[in-house]
Enzyme design. Structure first.
Site, mmCIF file in Angstrom:
data_model
loop_
_atom_site.group_PDB
_atom_site.id
_atom_site.type_symbol
_atom_site.label_atom_id
_atom_site.label_comp_id
_atom_site.label_asym_id
_atom_site.label_seq_id
_atom_site.Cartn_x
_atom_site.Cartn_y
_atom_site.Cartn_z
ATOM 1 N N GLU A 177 -11.213 -6.191 -33.921
ATOM 2 C CA GLU A 177 -9.831 -5.844 -34.274
ATOM 3 C C GLU A 177 -9.462 -4.464 -33.734
ATOM 4 O O GLU A 177 -8.323 -4.239 -33.305
ATOM 5 C CB GLU A 177 -9.656 -5.915 -35.789
ATOM 6 N N ASP B 71 -6.474 -18.160 -38.807
ATOM 7 C CA ASP B 71 -6.946 -19.471 -39.244
ATOM 8 C C ASP B 71 -6.174 -19.875 -40.486
ATOM 9 O O ASP B 71 -5.532 -19.044 -41.143
ATOM 10 C CB ASP B 71 -8.451 -19.428 -39.543
#
Length: 232
Positions: free
Chosen positions: A11, A192
């Site tokens: 990230e 997700d």
């Protein structure tokens, strides 16, 4: 200077890829002072989970990392989506964050409420509004030390119908920011949909979701610096 907190190096890479320069700080945690265009900010990799996030957020909030006292704390990176509210690739800017695993209802508290604390912690209204202008979806976000799956979604829908996304850090960071009195925002991208085991979908979309979150955060910080030059 604002501070951006992410859980994982993947990230952080989304931010570093967009930087004009990044100075690695001499600190136990992975931390940088990053410049991107006219924006300068502190970037910290907290580690995954509520404890790691709370620890790092507290250090950041009180200026321990790099001697930087943050003008705002932003929790960035990826999140899981609640089906029916968001889809993979959506940006999420929660107005409130809570711990979906907290259950002290037997002694008079609400689901999600840790005794002695608020039932949820609110994000900074102005930052949320700015994130929504950039295309983020507004709602509640639920965190816990668990990767959310289908059974998690069923429980969250029952107890917290306003929740649109989940992760493993935001509620902890928001609580630390609230206790320190630092404006807070979470701006994450759905990687997700909390279905099946979620792992395959997460791995497939991790890099793209992290990159989109980074672009959105930098866009927000650039706009915020125009409106409030003292913020950068």
């Amino acid at each position: 200077m604002p501070a951006v907190l992410v859980a994982m190096p993947e990230e952080a890479q989304g931010f570093l890829d967009l930087s004009d320069g990044a100075e690695r700080l001499d600190f136990a945690d992975e931390a940088y002072v990053v410049t991107s265009g006219d924006v300068r900010y502190l970037l910290v990799v907290t580690g995954i989970g509520m404890v790691s996030a709370a620890r790092a957020a507290t250090l950041v909030a009180y200026g321990v990392i790099g001697g930087v006292t943050p003008t705002a704390i932003i929790s960035a990176g990826t999140c899981g989506g609640i089906p029916g509210h968001v889809t993979v690739g959506d940006l999420v800017a929660p107005c409130c964050a809570l711990d979906w695993s907290a259950d002290s209802t037997s002694i008079g508290y609400e689901y999600g409420q840790v005794p002695g604390h608020a039932a949820f912690h609110e994000s900074d209204d102005d930052l949320v509004d700015l994130a929504v202008e950039l295309g983020a979806k507004k709602g509640y976000l639920a965190s816990a030390n668990a990767f959310a799956v289908a059974e998690t979604v069923d429980l969250i829908r029952e107890r917290f119908p306003k929740v649109i996304a989940t992760d493993m850090e935001t509620a902890a960071v928001s609580q630390a920011a609230a206790q320190a009195g630092v404006p807070f925002l979470s701006l994450r991208c759905v990687s997700d949909m909390c279905q099946g085991d979620g792992g395959v979908e997460f791995d497939e979309h991790l890099d793209d979701a992290a990159a989109r979150s980074a672009r959105a955060v930098l866009d927000l910080l650039a706009r915020e610096s125009v409106a409030n030059p003292a913020a950068v």
